[in-house]
Design an enzyme around this catalytic site. Structure first.
Site, PDB file in Angstrom:
ATOM      1  N   ASP A 141      44.668   9.378 -34.047  1.00  0.00           N
ATOM      2  CA  ASP A 141      45.354  10.337 -33.177  1.00  0.00           C
ATOM      3  C   ASP A 141      44.480  11.558 -32.935  1.00  0.00           C
ATOM      4  OD1 ASP A 141      48.499  12.200 -33.324  1.00  0.00           O
ATOM      5  OD2 ASP A 141      47.406  11.345 -31.619  1.00  0.00           O
ATOM      6  N   ASN A 170      48.286   7.347 -27.992  1.00  0.00           N
ATOM      7  CA  ASN A 170      47.740   7.775 -26.697  1.00  0.00           C
ATOM      8  C   ASN A 170      46.831   6.778 -25.995  1.00  0.00           C
ATOM      9  OD1 ASN A 170      47.355  10.561 -28.660  1.00  0.00           O
ATOM     10  ND2 ASN A 170      48.879  10.537 -27.040  1.00  0.00           N
TER      11      ASN A 170
HETATM   12  O1  LIG Z   1      49.429  12.813 -28.257  1.00  0.00           O
HETATM   13  C1  LIG Z   1      48.488  13.515 -27.560  1.00  0.00           C
HETATM   14  C2  LIG Z   1      48.708  13.928 -26.250  1.00  0.00           C
HETATM   15  C3  LIG Z   1      47.728  14.641 -25.552  1.00  0.00           C
HETATM   16  C4  LIG Z   1      47.997  15.065 -24.153  1.00  0.00           C
HETATM   17  C5  LIG Z   1      47.596  16.331 -23.712  1.00  0.00           C
HETATM   18  C6  LIG Z   1      47.868  16.733 -22.410  1.00  0.00           C
HETATM   19  C7  LIG Z   1      48.542  15.873 -21.552  1.00  0.00           C
HETATM   20  F1  LIG Z   1      48.830  16.275 -20.300  1.00  0.00           F
HETATM   21  C8  LIG Z   1      48.946  14.616 -21.979  1.00  0.00           C
HETATM   22  C9  LIG Z   1      48.674  14.216 -23.284  1.00  0.00           C
HETATM   23  C10 LIG Z   1      46.523  14.974 -26.175  1.00  0.00           C
HETATM   24  C11 LIG Z   1      46.279  14.558 -27.510  1.00  0.00           C
HETATM   25  C12 LIG Z   1      45.082  14.860 -28.199  1.00  0.00           C
HETATM   26  N1  LIG Z   1      44.921  14.444 -29.477  1.00  0.00           N
HETATM   27  C13 LIG Z   1      45.889  13.723 -30.075  1.00  0.00           C
HETATM   28  N2  LIG Z   1      47.061  13.402 -29.486  1.00  0.00           N
HETATM   29  C14 LIG Z   1      47.278  13.814 -28.206  1.00  0.00           C
HETATM   30 MG   LIG Z   2      48.583  11.884 -30.035  1.00  0.00          MG
END
Ligand SMILES: Oc1cc(-c2ccc(F)cc2)cc2cncnc12
Ligand SMILES: [Mg+2]
Length: 214
Positions: A141, A170
């Site tokens: 993550d 993600n």
């Molecule tokens: O779960 C997450 C989501 C997002 C993220 C940010 C901005 C957006 F618009 C969409 C999704 C970024 C991450 C970076 N590291 C770990 N996990 C993450």
């Molecule tokens: Mg994440």
């Protein structure tokens, strides 16, 4: 400047959760991020999938790459058996500082070792520093373009055993295309995609579960 988003999240936990009660910490963070300000925790939708995969594995040793504020650390550690160990790696010192406090508030500090630094530097040191032979479960993550190189590094360092489960957040949003290509095309993994939502939103995201075949 004032407080940071992680600091405001910590305040919300201290205000709304019960010390020593991990579920109340999880609920306080989910409420805050859904109704006050979004933050990049794995969240409650994907969190339920994380819970069920984790319970299925019932791991003795867990590696988490990307602690952030410790939300998934608490979700994972609360379900782990006595004597089992979770090592979580966070590059950002400000995130790590908040995470330590949230993990301690949940009363889970005895199961959790939070290490500050880069996963690429720390993975080769896991055996010598923490006496880890293998990881039974790995939650990815952190930076999406580190998923594939760090997975290869875990293989090369002999930290995966037959049956080790990798669960990656993600894989759709923001997306980890190179990682998906790697685990889905490699004969050394059996992968499946769990469709869900990006935390606290209606956007699609999902988790990829990959079992190392040895
Ligand atoms: O779960 C997450 C989501 C997002 C993220 C940010 C901005 C957006 F618009 C969409 C999704 C970024 C991450 C970076 N590291 C770990 N996990 C993450
Ligand atoms: Mg994440």
């Amino acid at each position: 400047t004032g407080t940071s988003r992680p600091q405001r999240m910590l305040k919300a936990v201290q205000k709304n959760a019960t010390k020593g009660d991990p579920q109340s910490v999880i609920s306080a963070i989910d409420y805050y991020c859904r109704h006050k300000e979004w933050a990049m925790n794995v969240g409650d939708d994907k969190g339920l999938i994380l819970d069920s995969v984790l319970m299925e594995v019932n791991p003795s040793t867990v590696l988490e790459l990307g602690t952030y504020c410790g939300y998934s650390t608490v979700r994972i550690a609360r379900l782990m058996s006595p004597g089992s160990k979770l090592i979580t790696v966070e590059f950002n010192p400000a995130f790590a500082e908040v995470a330590r406090q949230i993990i301690a508030y949940a009363g889970l500090q005895d199961k959790v070792t939070l290490v500050e630094g880069s996963s690429g530097d720390l993975i080769p040191k896991m055996k010598e520093r923490f006496g880890i032979k293998y990881f039974d479960f790995v939650f990815l993550d952190h930076w999406k373009d580190s998923y594939a190189p760090d997975t290869k590094l875990l293989e090369d360092c002999g930290l995966l055993k037959k049956g080790t489960v990798l669960l990656a957040d993600n894989v759709i949003c923001p997306g980890a295309p190179e990682y998906l290509k790697y685990v889905r095309n490699s004969p050394r993994y059996e992968s499946r995609y769990y469709k869900s939502n990006l935390e606290y939103t209606k956007a699609e995201d999902g988790l990829e579960k990959s079992v190392f075949l040895g």
